[in-house]
Design a protein around this motif. Structure first.
Motif, PDB file in Angstrom:
ATOM      1  N   LEU A 171      70.264  58.887  64.258  1.00  0.00           N
ATOM      2  CA  LEU A 171      68.884  57.948  65.025  1.00  0.00           C
ATOM      3  C   LEU A 171      69.328  56.859  64.917  1.00  0.00           C
ATOM      4  CD1 LEU A 171      65.737  60.114  63.823  1.00  0.00           C
ATOM      5  CD2 LEU A 171      66.903  60.552  66.020  1.00  0.00           C
ATOM      6  N   LEU A 172      69.036  56.201  65.996  1.00  0.00           N
ATOM      7  CA  LEU A 172      69.205  54.726  65.957  1.00  0.00           C
ATOM      8  C   LEU A 172      67.740  54.168  66.346  1.00  0.00           C
ATOM      9  CD1 LEU A 172      72.374  53.811  68.146  1.00  0.00           C
ATOM     10  CD2 LEU A 172      72.169  53.789  65.525  1.00  0.00           C
ATOM     11  N   VAL A 173      67.293  53.238  65.321  1.00  0.00           N
ATOM     12  CA  VAL A 173      65.854  52.935  65.414  1.00  0.00           C
ATOM     13  C   VAL A 173      65.920  51.418  65.755  1.00  0.00           C
ATOM     14  CG1 VAL A 173      63.499  52.812  64.479  1.00  0.00           C
ATOM     15  CG2 VAL A 173      65.133  54.734  63.894  1.00  0.00           C
ATOM     16  N   PHE A 174      65.310  50.984  66.696  1.00  0.00           N
ATOM     17  CA  PHE A 174      65.199  49.600  66.975  1.00  0.00           C
ATOM     18  C   PHE A 174      63.784  48.989  67.246  1.00  0.00           C
ATOM     19  CE2 PHE A 174      68.978  51.475  68.941  1.00  0.00           C
ATOM     20  CZ  PHE A 174      69.801  50.740  68.842  1.00  0.00           C
ATOM     21  N   GLU A 175      63.409  47.672  66.774  1.00  0.00           N
ATOM     22  CA  GLU A 175      62.133  47.030  67.364  1.00  0.00           C
ATOM     23  C   GLU A 175      62.347  46.593  68.616  1.00  0.00           C
ATOM     24  OE1 GLU A 175      59.764  44.429  65.037  1.00  0.00           O
ATOM     25  OE2 GLU A 175      60.606  45.402  63.125  1.00  0.00           O
ATOM     26  N   VAL A 176      61.266  47.011  69.508  1.00  0.00           N
ATOM     27  CA  VAL A 176      61.471  46.482  70.763  1.00  0.00           C
ATOM     28  C   VAL A 176      60.006  45.900  71.247  1.00  0.00           C
ATOM     29  CG1 VAL A 176      63.285  47.934  71.598  1.00  0.00           C
ATOM     30  CG2 VAL A 176      61.009  48.950  71.585  1.00  0.00           C
ATOM     31  N   PRO A 177      59.856  45.078  72.268  1.00  0.00           N
ATOM     32  CA  PRO A 177      58.462  44.698  72.804  1.00  0.00           C
ATOM     33  C   PRO A 177      57.812  45.785  73.214  1.00  0.00           C
ATOM     34  CG  PRO A 177      60.392  43.312  73.772  1.00  0.00           C
ATOM     35  CD  PRO A 177      60.954  44.501  73.239  1.00  0.00           C
ATOM     36  N   ASP A 178      56.490  45.581  72.827  1.00  0.00           N
ATOM     37  CA  ASP A 178      55.522  46.740  73.072  1.00  0.00           C
ATOM     38  C   ASP A 178      55.281  47.016  74.598  1.00  0.00           C
ATOM     39  OD1 ASP A 178      54.019  44.651  73.728  1.00  0.00           O
ATOM     40  OD2 ASP A 178      52.400  44.970  72.009  1.00  0.00           O
ATOM     41  N   ASP A 179      55.806  46.178  75.566  1.00  0.00           N
ATOM     42  CA  ASP A 179      55.460  46.265  76.861  1.00  0.00           C
ATOM     43  C   ASP A 179      56.578  46.865  77.572  1.00  0.00           C
ATOM     44  OD1 ASP A 179      56.907  44.002  76.423  1.00  0.00           O
ATOM     45  OD2 ASP A 179      55.708  42.882  78.274  1.00  0.00           O
ATOM     46  N   LYS A 180      57.538  47.196  76.900  1.00  0.00           N
ATOM     47  CA  LYS A 180      58.871  47.678  77.545  1.00  0.00           C
ATOM     48  C   LYS A 180      58.943  49.420  77.399  1.00  0.00           C
ATOM     49  CE  LYS A 180      59.997  43.504  78.596  1.00  0.00           C
ATOM     50  NZ  LYS A 180      60.055  42.967  80.008  1.00  0.00           N
ATOM     51  N   LYS A 181      59.775  49.813  78.369  1.00  0.00           N
ATOM     52  CA  LYS A 181      60.020  51.396  78.404  1.00  0.00           C
ATOM     53  C   LYS A 181      61.477  51.664  78.870  1.00  0.00           C
ATOM     54  CE  LYS A 181      57.674  52.445  82.816  1.00  0.00           C
ATOM     55  NZ  LYS A 181      56.898  53.330  83.446  1.00  0.00           N
ATOM     56  N   ASP A 182      62.178  50.562  79.661  1.00  0.00           N
ATOM     57  CA  ASP A 182      63.102  50.821  80.046  1.00  0.00           C
ATOM     58  C   ASP A 182      64.195  50.123  79.261  1.00  0.00           C
ATOM     59  OD1 ASP A 182      62.216  52.175  82.277  1.00  0.00           O
ATOM     60  OD2 ASP A 182      61.985  50.571  83.477  1.00  0.00           O
ATOM     61  N   PHE A 183      65.603  50.930  78.838  1.00  0.00           N
ATOM     62  CA  PHE A 183      66.072  50.009  77.843  1.00  0.00           C
ATOM     63  C   PHE A 183      67.711  50.627  78.148  1.00  0.00           C
ATOM     64  CE2 PHE A 183      62.286  51.427  75.785  1.00  0.00           C
ATOM     65  CZ  PHE A 183      61.824  49.940  75.323  1.00  0.00           C
ATOM     66  N   SER A 184      68.534  49.929  77.470  1.00  0.00           N
ATOM     67  CA  SER A 184      70.012  50.122  77.456  1.00  0.00           C
ATOM     68  C   SER A 184      70.614  50.242  76.206  1.00  0.00           C
ATOM     69  CB  SER A 184      70.744  49.321  78.523  1.00  0.00           C
ATOM     70  OG  SER A 184      71.183  48.187  78.193  1.00  0.00           O
ATOM     71  N   ILE A 185      71.338  50.933  75.657  1.00  0.00           N
ATOM     72  CA  ILE A 185      72.204  50.925  74.498  1.00  0.00           C
ATOM     73  C   ILE A 185      73.734  50.710  74.760  1.00  0.00           C
ATOM     74  CG2 ILE A 185      73.103  52.017  72.382  1.00  0.00           C
ATOM     75  CD1 ILE A 185      70.315  53.577  72.124  1.00  0.00           C
ATOM     76  N   SER A 186      74.155  49.437  74.097  1.00  0.00           N
ATOM     77  CA  SER A 186      75.567  49.122  74.732  1.00  0.00           C
ATOM     78  C   SER A 186      76.428  49.229  73.683  1.00  0.00           C
ATOM     79  CB  SER A 186      75.324  47.663  75.440  1.00  0.00           C
ATOM     80  OG  SER A 186      74.799  47.034  74.502  1.00  0.00           O
ATOM     81  N   TYR A 187      77.923  49.215  73.948  1.00  0.00           N
ATOM     82  CA  TYR A 187      79.147  49.102  72.649  1.00  0.00           C
ATOM     83  C   TYR A 187      79.909  48.199  73.708  1.00  0.00           C
ATOM     84  CZ  TYR A 187      83.238  49.935  70.441  1.00  0.00           C
ATOM     85  OH  TYR A 187      84.484  50.047  69.874  1.00  0.00           O
TER      86      TYR A 187
END
Length: 209
Positions: A171-187
């Protein structure tokens, strides 16, 4: 005196031209031909410049496309060193006792990483970062393990080794804004000489929990 001198020079020139058998019409015709030739050359040059610019823009777009790769949840991203897949993701208010800062939630992503390189590699939590649906430069973050928050064995640690062909999920756990639901994980590929290679993005919508 200067004006008179120019007038005499003009008369002398006219006499010379008439004496040589060159009339005004012939000069005009020759001038028009030179002008037409010049216009054709300029038109061809302009067209060549336009074609060159279009070719350059097309090559730059193709070049940018070569360095940018994107996928969706479940897609395997094939980097120079390893493959990675975002298997699932959800947002929550708390993870194993860890609570985010006010205004944030936690986004928990299940990720699989497989070493496809020809030797063992060291992985870091900062290899991956999260972005949310915004163009602001500061709208991204790295896993909470980077800040010393390893809350469970299910999380991928801040540093770990993958032997040749070894695969590991966590698992990768991130803090994100509470009004967001669309994300991307990049490398982003970074080599030993600090040069950069391709960049990879996996886009998804996290489930609510």
């Amino acid at each position: 005196m200067k004006r008179f001198f120019y007038a005499l020079a003009g008369v002398a020139m006219t006499v010379c031209l008439v004496g040589c058998g060159i009339g005004r019409s012939a000069l005009n015709r020759e001038s028009e031909e030179i002008e037409e030739s010049r216009e054709i050359e300029e038109s061809e040059d302009t067209q060549e410049i336009k074609e060159s610019l279009l070719t350059r823009e097309s090559e730059e777009e193709e070049s940018n496309d070569e360095y940018y790769n994107e996928g969706r949840m479940g897609d395997t991203m094939e980097t120079y060193f390893f493959d990675y897949t975002v298997n699932s993701a959800y947002v929550c208010d708390e993870y194993e006792g860890y609570q985010p800062q006010e205004g944030n939630r936690l986004m928990v992503a299940d990720v699989t990483v497989k070493n496809t390189f020809n030797e063992s590699i060291i992985m870091f939590d900062t290899d991956f970062q999260v972005q949310w649906n915004s163009d602001a430069e500061e709208d991204w973050d790295v896993p909470i393990t980077y800040y010393g928050n390893e809350m469970s064995e299910e999380q991928l640690p801040s540093e770990y080794e993958l032997t040749v062909n070894e695969e590991r999920s966590g698992l990768l756990v991130f803090e994100v804004p509470d009004d967001k639901k669309d994300f991307s994980i990049s490398y982003l590929e970074v080599f030993d000489d600090d040069s950069e290679g391709n960049v990879f993005f996996v886009y998804f919508t996290a489930n609510m929990q």
